[in-house]
Design a protein around this motif. Structure first.
Motif: not given
Length: 605
Positions: A431-433, A443-450, A478-484
């Protein structure tokens, strides 16, 4: 202590010899324990069949039950029979009885049918106890006409109740009960026919009190042509009531009556005809004239044997392991002797012997022992396989313990190894910094892709500990924020029994900044300066150069300068630049952007 209950009811038809069709007499039930048996019943005939027979049948008849006060009725079976295709709804003491099992036979010489019916009346007799029993509403009159049963002397109807009772003072006995509707007959007078029933799986420890009883319809005292009942080849009799050559002669040996027209209720002592140690007893019936339909026989023998059975209660599997733990129970139910310790138990996997074990203690009558065993399944066995336990099996199909029943020692169950679910490898998500490696991800699609199996369930977690324990899953995918970043996200994939854990990385990159190319430097707070999103918190070593349309450098800026407001600065004047079109070069000094970004700006004061 019930194990099986068997009765044999003998139906004997008087007159010309006929060939019949019917049902083979076979084991119905058996009781093992402190039991005995008796009969009650009565005929509905007004006289023996034969010459001058008025062809009349009574609407009802009575019999009295008189057990000891300490006897407890275990089971009671009502049988009724007669000429014709049958009446299957009758009454006992005014209570409606409907047949639960039916038997039939046909005289092939003339096509005349006969029937017998059965109903379990245990509850009624347990409730009523001793006293008078009245049987009624058996109607075979539609079948009785001169052209069928009456002229050949085969018109009859009657009833009998076989009663098995327990008493703590009795020795350990085995009561066997057989029924069906099987013909004992001969096509030619003076040519003997015989019917043999072998009683097996016995261990006669004491012949005292051994007895055999039967109920017979249409017994005729005037026909005594090689008509016998034999135990182990010995003719049994009870003269003068039951001579050895006329077993079915319209008598009741329990009451001493000789007027039980066209039926017999007889019980014989047979202790002189069996031996201690017998494992089988042969019951044989013969006739050279009478036509006999066998419906039920009852025997009492003192046979003391265990009866080992096994049940697999559960199988404990571990994920990705070929080691299983089987919980099982060895029982010795409905028998007459303890099961000895060290009785062998063989364990088969897909019918291949895996290993053997033994019982670790004597199992008493009606007792059981539960245990468990750990098994390591060979690698050649497929993931789904059959587990079979066989008690009293040394590993080659043979046992060491004589039992009441030798065919109920096996228990099988299918098992499938627990295998952790497979999964697809997931790529890192970029994702963009948003500043200081912060990023927003979907990453909601990863639940099925895995998944490799659509039936698996998937949840995502922020730590390996949470994933392992299945707690605190990520709810917003769907809108997960990673602080770092980089940040590892863990995925738990569950099937019905096992789970697997995989992960993927969240990473950020410095996305190209967005330059807004319109500047209205009029101090109205809207577009008063050069605005560039995603620049100042991301690219900390940038440089901006602004040129007029003739290529003259009029402004230079960086992280430490103010934003351009449409002035000419940096040693070449500080007056307002004229309205018009200008050009910029944006040097990001970033490995992903070796060349400067370029574009135009429009300035309007």
């Amino acid at each position: 202590m019930k194990l099986k209950r068997f009765y044999l009811l003998f139906i004997v038809l008087f007159g010309v010899i006929f060939i019949t069709n019917g049902q083979n007499v076979s084991l119905y039930n058996q009781f093992n324990g402190r039991f005995d048996f008796t009969f009650i019943g009565n005929t509905l005939n007004v006289q023996p069949n034969g010459a001058n027979d008025p062809c009349l049948l009574l609407p009802s008849s009575d019999a009295t039950l008189n057990l000891s006060p300490t006897d407890v009725i275990e089971n009671a079976y009502l049988y009724w029979a007669g000429s014709g295709t049958g009446d299957f709804n009758v009454k006992l003491n005014g209570i409606d009885i409907t047949s639960q099992r039916n038997f039939s036979a046909i005289q092939s010489s003339n096509g005349n049918p006969f029937f017998s019916a059965f109903a379990d009346v245990t509850t009624q007799l347990q409730t009523t106890g001793n006293g008078l029993y009245t049987f009624s509403d058996l109607d075979v009159s539609p079948f009785l006409n001169p052209d069928t049963y009456c002229n050949n002397g085969t018109n009859f109807s009657g009833w009998a109740i076989v009663i098995v009772f327990g008493n703590p003072t009795l020795p350990l006995n085995q009561i066997n009960v057989y029924d069906g509707l099987e013909a004992l007959s001969t096509a030619v007078v003076n040519v003997q026919d015989q019917l043999i029933i072998n009683l097996g799986n016995l261990n006669v420890l004491d012949n005292s009190g051994a007895k055999l009883g039967f109920v017979a319809w249409e017994g005729d005292a005037n026909i005594a042509n090689q008509e016998s009942l034999l135990i182990n080849g010995n003719i049994i009799n009870n003269p003068p009531l039951n001579p050895g050559n006329n077993a079915f002669n319209g008598t009741n040996s329990i009451t001493g009556s000789s007027s039980l027209y066209n039926m017999d209720l007889d019980i014989y002592d047979i202790q002189n005809y069996i031996s201690i140690g017998n494992s089988t007893v042969e019951v044989k019936m013969t006739t050279a004239q009478d036509f006999v339909l066998i419906n039920t026989i009852v025997t009492k023998l003192n046979s003391q044997l265990p009866d080992a059975t096994v049940a697999i209660n559960s199988v404990e599997n571990q994920c990705d392991s070929r080691t299983i733990v089987v919980n099982y129970t060895i029982s010795n139910l409905n028998c007459t002797n303890p099961l000895p310790t060290q009785t062998p138990i063989s364990i088969y996997i897909n019918n291949q012997l895996l290993q053997t074990t033994t019982t670790n203690a004597e199992i008493p009558v009606d007792g059981s022992i539960s245990s468990q065993i750990t098994l390591v399944i060979p690698n050649l066995i497929p993931d789904t396989f059959e587990i079979k336990f066989v008690v009293d099996d040394t590993g080659n199909g043979t046992g060491i313990v004589a039992e009441l029943i030798e065919t109920n020692n096996t228990f099988s169950i299918s098992n499938t190894f627990w295998i952790s679910p497979t999964f697809n490898t997931l790529e890192s998500l970029i994702s963009c910094n948003e500043g200081f490696t912060r990023g927003t991800f979907d990453f909601s699609s990863y639940e099925e892709l895995v998944k490799t199996n659509s039936n698996d369930t998937v949840q995502l977690y922020e730590t390996i500990e949470n994933a392992t324990n299945g707690v605190n899953p990520i709810l917003n995918t769907t809108n997960y924020v990673a602080i770092a970043t980089p940040k590892e996200i863990f995925i738990r994939i569950d099937n019905e029994n096992c789970f697997s854990i995989t992960s993927f990385l969240l990473t950020t990159r410095n996305c190209p900044p967005k330059v807004y190319n319109y500047i209205s430097a009029n101090n109205d707070t809207y577009n008063d300066n050069l605005t560039i999103d995603g620049l100042y918190d991301i690219f900390l070593d940038f440089k901006i150069e602004i040129y007029n349309r003739w290529g003259r450098l009029i402004w230079i800026g960086n992280q430490n300068t103010d934003k351009w407001t449409g002035q000419v600065k940096d040693g070449i004047g500080s007056e307002n630049a004229p309205d018009g079109t200008y050009f910029y070069l944006l040097f990001l000094n970033d490995i992903d952007y070796p060349e400067p970004l370029k574009g135009f700006l429009y300035l309007n004061h």
